[in-house]
Scaffold this motif. Structure first.
Motif, mmCIF file in Angstrom:
data_model
loop_
_atom_site.group_PDB
_atom_site.id
_atom_site.type_symbol
_atom_site.label_atom_id
_atom_site.label_comp_id
_atom_site.label_asym_id
_atom_site.label_seq_id
_atom_site.Cartn_x
_atom_site.Cartn_y
_atom_site.Cartn_z
ATOM 1 N N ALA A 112 0.715 -1.811 -0.252
ATOM 2 C CA ALA A 112 -0.575 -0.298 -0.186
ATOM 3 C C ALA A 112 0.941 1.044 0.169
ATOM 4 C CB ALA A 112 -1.065 -0.341 1.308
ATOM 5 N N VAL A 113 0.329 2.029 -0.386
ATOM 6 C CA VAL A 113 1.240 3.228 -1.070
ATOM 7 C C VAL A 113 0.391 4.747 0.019
ATOM 8 C CG1 VAL A 113 1.657 3.001 -2.787
ATOM 9 C CG2 VAL A 113 -0.198 4.386 -3.249
ATOM 10 N N TYR A 114 0.862 5.153 0.581
ATOM 11 C CA TYR A 114 1.121 6.943 1.499
ATOM 12 C C TYR A 114 1.401 7.886 0.935
ATOM 13 C CZ TYR A 114 -1.004 2.824 4.100
ATOM 14 O OH TYR A 114 -2.125 1.744 4.501
ATOM 15 N N GLY A 115 2.870 8.616 1.721
ATOM 16 C CA GLY A 115 3.186 9.506 1.332
ATOM 17 C C GLY A 115 4.081 9.335 -0.658
ATOM 18 N N LEU A 116 4.463 10.832 -0.727
ATOM 19 C CA LEU A 116 4.755 10.366 -2.064
ATOM 20 C C LEU A 116 5.351 11.829 -2.673
ATOM 21 C CD1 LEU A 116 1.713 10.975 -5.342
ATOM 22 C CD2 LEU A 116 1.805 11.707 -2.717
ATOM 23 N N ALA A 117 6.688 11.287 -3.384
ATOM 24 C CA ALA A 117 6.984 12.317 -3.661
ATOM 25 C C ALA A 117 7.607 12.115 -5.436
ATOM 26 C CB ALA A 117 8.185 12.763 -2.950
ATOM 27 N N VAL A 118 7.741 13.169 -6.301
ATOM 28 C CA VAL A 118 8.010 13.358 -7.357
ATOM 29 C C VAL A 118 9.981 13.299 -7.902
ATOM 30 C CG1 VAL A 118 8.342 13.613 -9.859
ATOM 31 C CG2 VAL A 118 5.945 13.503 -8.065
ATOM 32 N N ASP A 119 10.086 12.501 -8.551
ATOM 33 C CA ASP A 119 11.432 12.945 -9.149
ATOM 34 C C ASP A 119 10.986 13.329 -10.969
ATOM 35 O OD1 ASP A 119 14.569 13.034 -10.028
ATOM 36 O OD2 ASP A 119 14.507 11.056 -9.384
ATOM 37 N N ASP A 120 11.116 14.576 -11.867
ATOM 38 C CA ASP A 120 11.271 14.286 -12.775
ATOM 39 C C ASP A 120 12.221 14.061 -13.285
ATOM 40 O OD1 ASP A 120 8.345 14.877 -12.902
ATOM 41 O OD2 ASP A 120 8.649 17.097 -12.545
ATOM 42 N N VAL A 121 13.661 14.303 -13.196
ATOM 43 C CA VAL A 121 14.585 13.898 -13.636
ATOM 44 C C VAL A 121 14.689 12.366 -13.651
ATOM 45 C CG1 VAL A 121 17.942 13.851 -13.708
ATOM 46 C CG2 VAL A 121 16.356 15.804 -12.290
ATOM 47 N N HIS A 122 14.629 11.614 -13.326
ATOM 48 C CA HIS A 122 14.468 10.245 -13.470
ATOM 49 C C HIS A 122 13.322 9.928 -13.766
ATOM 50 C CE1 HIS A 122 17.966 10.683 -10.890
ATOM 51 N NE2 HIS A 122 18.855 9.877 -12.227
ATOM 52 N N ASP A 123 12.272 10.598 -14.448
ATOM 53 C CA ASP A 123 11.058 10.391 -14.203
ATOM 54 C C ASP A 123 9.905 9.521 -13.618
ATOM 55 O OD1 ASP A 123 8.489 11.099 -16.130
ATOM 56 O OD2 ASP A 123 8.921 9.922 -17.480
ATOM 57 N N THR A 124 10.218 9.807 -12.294
ATOM 58 C CA THR A 124 10.086 8.678 -11.322
ATOM 59 C C THR A 124 9.064 8.463 -10.451
ATOM 60 O OG1 THR A 124 12.166 8.445 -9.982
ATOM 61 C CG2 THR A 124 11.851 6.678 -11.678
ATOM 62 N N VAL A 125 8.358 8.169 -9.738
ATOM 63 C CA VAL A 125 7.342 8.198 -8.536
ATOM 64 C C VAL A 125 8.362 7.702 -6.987
ATOM 65 C CG1 VAL A 125 5.658 8.704 -7.355
ATOM 66 C CG2 VAL A 125 5.016 9.393 -9.645
ATOM 67 N N TRP A 126 7.922 7.932 -6.012
ATOM 68 C CA TRP A 126 8.806 7.635 -4.346
ATOM 69 C C TRP A 126 8.001 7.575 -3.470
ATOM 70 C CZ3 TRP A 126 13.844 5.792 -3.633
ATOM 71 C CH2 TRP A 126 15.083 5.610 -4.378
ATOM 72 N N VAL A 127 7.485 6.359 -3.212
ATOM 73 C CA VAL A 127 6.280 6.712 -2.313
ATOM 74 C C VAL A 127 6.553 5.628 -0.789
ATOM 75 C CG1 VAL A 127 4.332 6.301 -3.715
ATOM 76 C CG2 VAL A 127 5.354 4.148 -3.064
ATOM 77 N N THR A 128 5.824 5.776 -0.355
ATOM 78 C CA THR A 128 6.136 5.029 0.917
ATOM 79 C C THR A 128 5.054 3.914 1.097
ATOM 80 O OG1 THR A 128 4.744 6.518 2.527
ATOM 81 C CG2 THR A 128 6.901 7.275 2.222
ATOM 82 N N ALA A 129 5.761 2.692 1.112
ATOM 83 C CA ALA A 129 5.408 1.652 1.491
ATOM 84 C C ALA A 129 5.261 1.147 2.794
ATOM 85 C CB ALA A 129 5.132 0.453 0.822
ATOM 86 N N THR A 130 4.114 1.993 3.866
ATOM 87 C CA THR A 130 4.718 2.082 5.142
ATOM 88 C C THR A 130 4.150 0.678 6.248
ATOM 89 O OG1 THR A 130 4.237 4.060 5.038
ATOM 90 C CG2 THR A 130 3.827 3.550 7.456
ATOM 91 N N LEU A 131 3.113 0.269 6.000
ATOM 92 C CA LEU A 131 3.164 -0.963 6.232
ATOM 93 C C LEU A 131 3.470 -2.272 5.873
ATOM 94 C CD1 LEU A 131 -1.020 -1.140 5.239
ATOM 95 C CD2 LEU A 131 0.043 -0.051 7.640
ATOM 96 N N ASP A 132 4.525 -2.168 4.826
ATOM 97 C CA ASP A 132 6.218 -2.671 4.596
ATOM 98 C C ASP A 132 7.287 -2.131 5.230
ATOM 99 O OD1 ASP A 132 5.106 -5.116 2.397
ATOM 100 O OD2 ASP A 132 3.742 -3.379 2.542
#
Length: 356
Positions: A112-132
């Motif tokens: 499951a995904v909760y927190g997030l931030a975008v990296d436009d240089v590498h065209d990615t999204v980073w998310v917190t898989a908090t429960l994992d």
């Protein structure tokens, strides 16, 4: 909601704690501003709202793709329904959604995904898989799950430092602030503060300093690139999120227990003002163009617009019961709530724009 922090019973990410029903969303109607909080300048702001999905947590913007990314997770562990949503910032319509992979086939639990931030240089999204107890990385273009980085106890927030090729996350349960390489995804730094519960994060793009609101000690944690020792600064009661001024000299800290935002002079290490915004101040963002500060007040169901120079709230805007997170993009604020009640109800996303 108790003001005493508890990593299990309180918020897991920006929203109520999973154990308190945050993933489901609490029932209720946005609280109207009381007469003494009515502000003449509210007419300068317009709020456009659209129902989106259940279990909204955070929102981020990609300048590269001109889309909003929103996390959604529903229910208590094991969480079996979660999506990473792509939203049109102009129409607020859902463009598409991506489902996380299974984390436990036996129970059907997903990553499951909760927190997030975008990296436009590498065209990615980073998310917190908090429960994992992990971070995860997704491709912006395809939505493909690229990587999972375990070993972060109760990650709550993520913040990208493009200039130094880092992504920072707050590991609430271990009191750590951890940096990973944006390209290789390898851990680069870990600073632990005993007794701390780091929550919301902000990075100064000029200096690389990272700031975390410490929910346990009602203070601000500063970590500098060249040091493994944290600097501790005062904040308000129940400090839970932080944003920086455009010049990086001032931090604005949302204080959940106090229902306020603290103005912190970072050079002096002092609180210069504390402005009441509304019950359950949960998230904060700054408008680089005007210097105004937007504060999401969860319990009040409002988003406050603050003039930090004058030390006053200039608008209280209804943004749904359990207003959860706010960002500002080129003068426009985007807010998500957890107002949904019932299996068929949806949480909403709100766009706050100026009318002049």
């Amino acid at each position: 909601m108790s003001a005493t922090p508890n990593p299990i019973g309180r918020r897991t990410v920006l929203g109520a704690a999973l154990a308190a029903g945050g993933a489901l969303g609490a029932a209720g109607t946005a609280a109207a501003a009381s007469p003494d909080r009515a502000h003449a300048k509210e007419a300068n702001y317009a709020v456009t709202s659209a129902e989106l999905a259940q279990g909204l947590y955070q929102v981020a913007h990609s300048a590269r793709n001109d889309v909003l990314w929103v996390t959604s997770s529903i229910g208590f562990p094991p969480v079996t329904h979660s999506r990473l949503l792509k939203v049109d910032p102009r129409t607020l319509k859902l463009l598409t959604g991506y489902e996380p992979p299974l984390s436990d086939p036996a129970t059907g639990a997903v990553e499951a995904v909760y927190g997030l931030a975008v990296d436009d240089v590498h065209d990615t999204v980073w998310v917190t898989a908090t429960l994992d107890n992990a971070l995860a990385v997704y491709c912006q273009r395809t939505g493909r799950h690229l990587d999972k980085l375990p070993g972060v106890q109760h990650p709550r927030d993520v913040a990208v430092d493009v200039a130094r090729g880092l992504v920072w996350c707050s590991a609430l349960e271990e009191g750590s602030i951890v940096a990973f390489d944006l390209r290789t995804h390898r851990e680069r730094k870990r600073v632990t503060v005993e007794g701390a519960w780091p929550a919301g994060l902000a990075v100064d793009p000029f200096t690389g300093n990272v700031y975390a609101a410490d929910l346990a000690k009602s203070r601000l944690i500063e970590v500098r690139p060249g040091s493994d020792q944290a600097r501790l600064l005062p904040a308000g009661q129940g400090a839970i999120d932080v944003a920086l001024s455009a010049d990086g000299r001032t931090a604005y800290v949302a204080n959940q227990a106090a229902g306020s935002v603290s103005v912190v002079n970072l050079a002096a290490g002092t609180v210069t003002n504390e402005i009441k915004t509304g019950a359950g101040s949960l998230a904060v963002a700054t408008d680089a163009r005007t210097g105004r500060v937007f504060v999401a007040n969860k319990d009040a169901g409002t988003t406050s617009v603050v003039d930090p120079v004058g030390g006053a709230v200039v608008a209280d805007l209804a943004t749904g019961a359990n207003t959860d997170h706010v960002i500002v993009v080129h003068g426009t604020a985007y807010v998500v709530d957890k107002a949904a009640a019932g299996a068929q109800s949806l949480d909403s996303i709100h766009r706050v724009s100026t009318t002049r």
